[in-house]
Design an enzyme around this catalytic site. Structure first.
Site, PDB file in Angstrom:
ATOM      1  N   ARG A  66       0.800  -1.224   0.000  1.00 29.51           N
ATOM      2  CA  ARG A  66       0.000   0.000   0.000  1.00 29.51           C
ATOM      3  C   ARG A  66       0.833   1.275   0.000  1.00 29.51           C
ATOM      4  NH1 ARG A  66      -4.729   0.365   4.323  1.00 29.51           N
ATOM      5  NH2 ARG A  66      -5.307  -1.496   3.154  1.00 29.51           N
ATOM      6  N   HIS A 118      -7.751  -5.006  -7.721  1.00 34.67           N
ATOM      7  CA  HIS A 118      -7.555  -4.250  -6.472  1.00 34.67           C
ATOM      8  C   HIS A 118      -8.823  -4.300  -5.633  1.00 34.67           C
ATOM      9  CE1 HIS A 118      -4.956  -1.490  -4.278  1.00 34.67           C
ATOM     10  NE2 HIS A 118      -5.969  -0.665  -4.077  1.00 34.67           N
ATOM     11  N   TYR A 132     -18.564  11.157 -14.553  1.00 32.74           N
ATOM     12  CA  TYR A 132     -18.507  12.318 -15.445  1.00 32.74           C
ATOM     13  C   TYR A 132     -17.161  12.472 -16.152  1.00 32.74           C
ATOM     14  CZ  TYR A 132     -22.632  13.697 -12.754  1.00 32.74           C
ATOM     15  OH  TYR A 132     -23.855  13.728 -12.152  1.00 32.74           O
TER      16      TYR A 132
END
Length: 752
Positions: free
Chosen positions: A39, A85, A129
């Site tokens: 991570r 993931h 969007y």
């Protein structure tokens, strides 16, 4: 754990007994390891964390190359989350957005279309969007991934595969940097200039043992996407690159714009890396509102496409450099970017690397990728040449081949037996189309065979020569450098370097108009500042029954020091004193001076001076004036006094001798060096008394002799003062005839 169950419920022996310390430590260690390797820390080879690597790989699988159209970010995030993931879509989208932001990434790996946030700190639009595809840098990181360049592992659900690391045809770790916080460790790598990285890597190929000092001739320092001016000294940067830990001081870029009538404004065009513009402006506005920067009138944001922050000074007489130096001290117009090159090495082990190790790790990875791609290509060439060799045999024995195919029951085995072919060659001949049996096709096969043979020889020569491998890597680096050369818009350096301006600024006095004043403190404790120098003391008026205690010439930029009988020093800004109209204000409204204590001395602060302070008990010491500044109204306790004892004297040390006189009129003279320099305490005994205490103390130069001022203001010398000499803490000798009847060297308490 046992499988024993009763009616489907686990039995008692299914419970594992484990000490809580052992259980917590083992589980937390597993969590910490996962955080570090999966991570927070980037891989030194491709400079990516797992989430970034998976995003780029998923975009490649979606064919989102620069020449293709954008696709919805929701589609990309969905593929990444579903296949590679298994974390929240918000964290994946946030990582995707940062890869595309030109103010976050020096060389964006993702080309975003739509609202991807801004430098003000506004977040990107929802993923439904926005659209994205890879940039050339992102594609370069993946180049050769289908050519066995890197290892693959199973995805979290074991339904697919993902790369352990990307081939890394772009020096991403240093180019874009990385930020991350793990458990017990963190990483912070600022971005650098690609052309400079390539130059340093090319030099390291030529000189593997190159010193970091030499590499810094190529990599000058960080190159931030937001520009700015790096003022960190070169020796500090060198130490940071040597140890892998350090930091870089970055300042905003600004210039002065002249306005009509001699006015001007300051325009800030670049701000430090990772500073949000809106937060910076809010902080500056807050400083103006709270009057912490009274010399700044207003701030405006004229941001359109480029940063343009307007700072308006209150007066045209304020120096722009001085104004900006003050703002650098008080705001994020100057910030520090840390360096902590804590990365995962090729064995996935976290460690802090220096600059040379980071570049060498990148080069070693590129060499391994080159070797693996070359071996994979060599294998394909050998397979193809094997097939072509079979075709050549078929063309040379075409009639026999046709006969075997037409009349033999097992043509494949017969072809293998007759012409000593391999199974692949026999299959290729049997699968050959009839139209391929023309003369032209035969020529093409021979030409292809010869071409592949030459390529095979080149690859074998490459794999057999370290020099050729490094030469190939050098060519790749030169191509990258050419794509990001210093003349291109994306390649030219944005952050520049400058020395820290040699401007010592005291924010308390920097913007105060320097004017002469006369500070007056009356016997009843009223203080005021008269404009200019007052030579005629008798012209100063006081309340009835009051009289002057101290009259001190000063400047409005000075610090005024008051020493009181409680042994404390008080600090007052000369510009804060009430004006000369009227009788001023009580000093006790400005400082916390107890009613049973009174001022003993009032003088202008001189940091280079040394003072001698003494108590009525006859104790005292020397103190550097730099150590007496008080930061609060309560003053700074310096001379400790108890009971009936009080501070008695505060004088400037002048000369090499100390003269003390007691209330018993005995005088003692000794060397100044016998008094220690302290910052606080009771001090040491100056003179010993059977009755009474200290009446006065002074200092003088032996060559000038000891003198005193009588009640008429005349200066008188003490004859044969050397007979009064002794050791500190002695009783002394009676004052000679003619000495002041009041037993003082100076009749008032002024600093002498």
């Amino acid at each position: 754990m046992s499988d024993t169950t009763i009616d489907g419920v686990p039995g008692d022996d299914s419970i594992i007994e484990e000490h809580i310390d052992t259980a917590l430590s083992s589980r937390y260690l597993a969590y910490a390891l996962s955080t570090i390797t999966q991570r927070a820390l980037p891989d030194v080879r491709d400079g990516l964390k797992p989430v970034h690597r998976r995003i780029l790989y998923a975009m490649r699988m979606l064919k989102l190359n620069p020449e293709n159209a954008h696709k919805k970010c929701a589609r990309i995030v969905g593929d990444v989350m579903g296949q590679y993931h298994p974390h929240g879509d918000a964290s994946i989208y946030d990582a995707l957005v940062k890869l595309s932001q030109s103010f976050s990434a020096r060389y964006p790996l993702v080309d975003g279309q739509g609202n991807f946030g801004n430098i003000d700190g506004d977040s990107a639009a929802a993923m439904r969007y926005t659209e994205a595809k890879m940039t050339a840098a992102g594609v370069a990181l993946l180049a050769g991934i289908d050519e066995d360049a890197v290892d693959f592992i199973a995805t979290y659900n074991e339904e697919d595969e993902e790369p352990v690391v990307l081939p890394g045809g772009f020096p991403n770790l240093l180019a874009n940097g990385s930020q991350g916080i793990a458990v017990g460790m963190a990483t912070s790598i600022p971005p650098h200039n690609v052309a400079e990285i390539c130059d340093a890597a090319l030099h390291l190929i030529k000189t593997p043992s190159a010193r970091i000092e030499t590499l810094m001739n190529y990599i000058q320092g960080p190159d931030f996407p937001t520009g700015g001016i790096i003022t960190e000294p070169r020796e500090n940067m060198l130490e940071a690159y040597k140890t892998g830990k350090g930091g870089f001081k970055v300042r905003a870029r600004w210039h002065k714009e002249d306005l009509p009538r001699g006015l001007y404004q300051i325009v800030v065009t670049e701000i430090p890396y990772q500073v949000q513009k809106s937060r910076l402006i809010e902080k500056l506005a807050e400083l103006i509102e709270t009057k912490k920067v009274p010399w700044l009138e207003d701030i405006r944001d004229e941001f359109a496409e480029d940063i343009r922050i307007i700072l308006e000074p209150k007066s045209k007489n304020i120096e722009p450099d001085l104004l900006m130096e003050s703002l650098f001290k008080l705001s994020e117009l100057e910030s520090r970017v840390s360096l902590n090159m804590n990365v995962l090495d090729a064995t996935r082990t976290p460690r802090v690397m220096d600059l040379r190790e980071v570049i060498q790790a990148f080069l070693d990875h590129r060499r391994e990728v080159l070797q693996r791609r070359s071996r994979q290509r060599l294998g394909k060439i050998e397979d193809r040449m094997e097939v072509l060799d079979g075709y050549m045999i078929a063309f040379l024995n075409l009639d026999e081949v046709i006969r075997i195919i037409r009349f033999e029951d097992e043509p494949k085995m017969e072809l293998i037996k007759t012409f000593k072919l391999t199974e692949r060659q026999a299959d290729a001949i049997l699968n050959m189309r009839l139209r391929a049996l023309n003369k032209l096709q035969e020529i093409e096969i021979k030409s292809e065979f010869d071409t592949l043979a030459a390529e095979k020889a080149d690859i074998e020569a490459l794999l057999g020569s370290d020099m050729k491998q490094w030469a190939s890597i050098a060519d790749e680096l030169k191509a990258v450098k050419n794509d990001y050369n210093a003349k291109s818009d994306i390649g030219k350096r944005r952050s520049t370097f400058a020395d820290q301006p040699d401007i010592e600024i005291d924010l308390a006095t920097a913007f105060i108009t320097k004017e002469p004043i006369t500070v007056v403190l009356s016997e009843k404790g009223w203080i005021r500042a008269l404009k200019g120098r007052v030579d005629d003391v008798d012209s100063i008026k006081f309340k009835e029954g009051d009289a002057p205690a101290f009259i001190v010439p000063a400047e409005t930029t000075d610090k005024i020091i008051l020493f009181a009988t409680n042994g404390k020093f008080y600090t007052i800004g000369a510009d804060k004193l009430p004006g000369g109209r009227g009788n001023g204000e009580p000093i006790r409204l400005m400082i916390d001076l107890e009613d049973d204590h009174v001022p003993l001395g009032l003088f202008v602060h001189d940091e280079a001076r040394e003072l001698l302070i003494a108590s009525t008990e006859g104790y005292g010491f020397r103190v550097a004036e730099a150590d007496i500044i008080a930061s609060t109204r309560g003053g700074k306790q310096t001379l400790n006094v108890k009971g009936d004892a009080e501070a008695a004297r505060c004088i400037a040390v002048k000369g090499d001798k100390v003269a003390a006189i007691g209330e018993n009129r005995k005088i003692l003279v000794f060397d100044v060096e016998e008094l220690p320099v302290m910052s606080r305490g009771k001090g040491v005994r100056i003179q010993k008394y059977k009755d009474g205490g200290l009446a006065d103390v002074t200092t003088f130069a032996a060559e000038d002799g000891l003198s005193f001022v009588d009640n008429s203001g005349r200066t008188n010398s003490v004859p044969e003062w050397t007979t009064l000499e002794g050791k500190r803490a002695a009783a002394g000798r009676m004052a000679p005839r003619g000495f002041s009847r009041i037993g003082r060297f100076v009749p008032d308490n002024r600093l002498t």
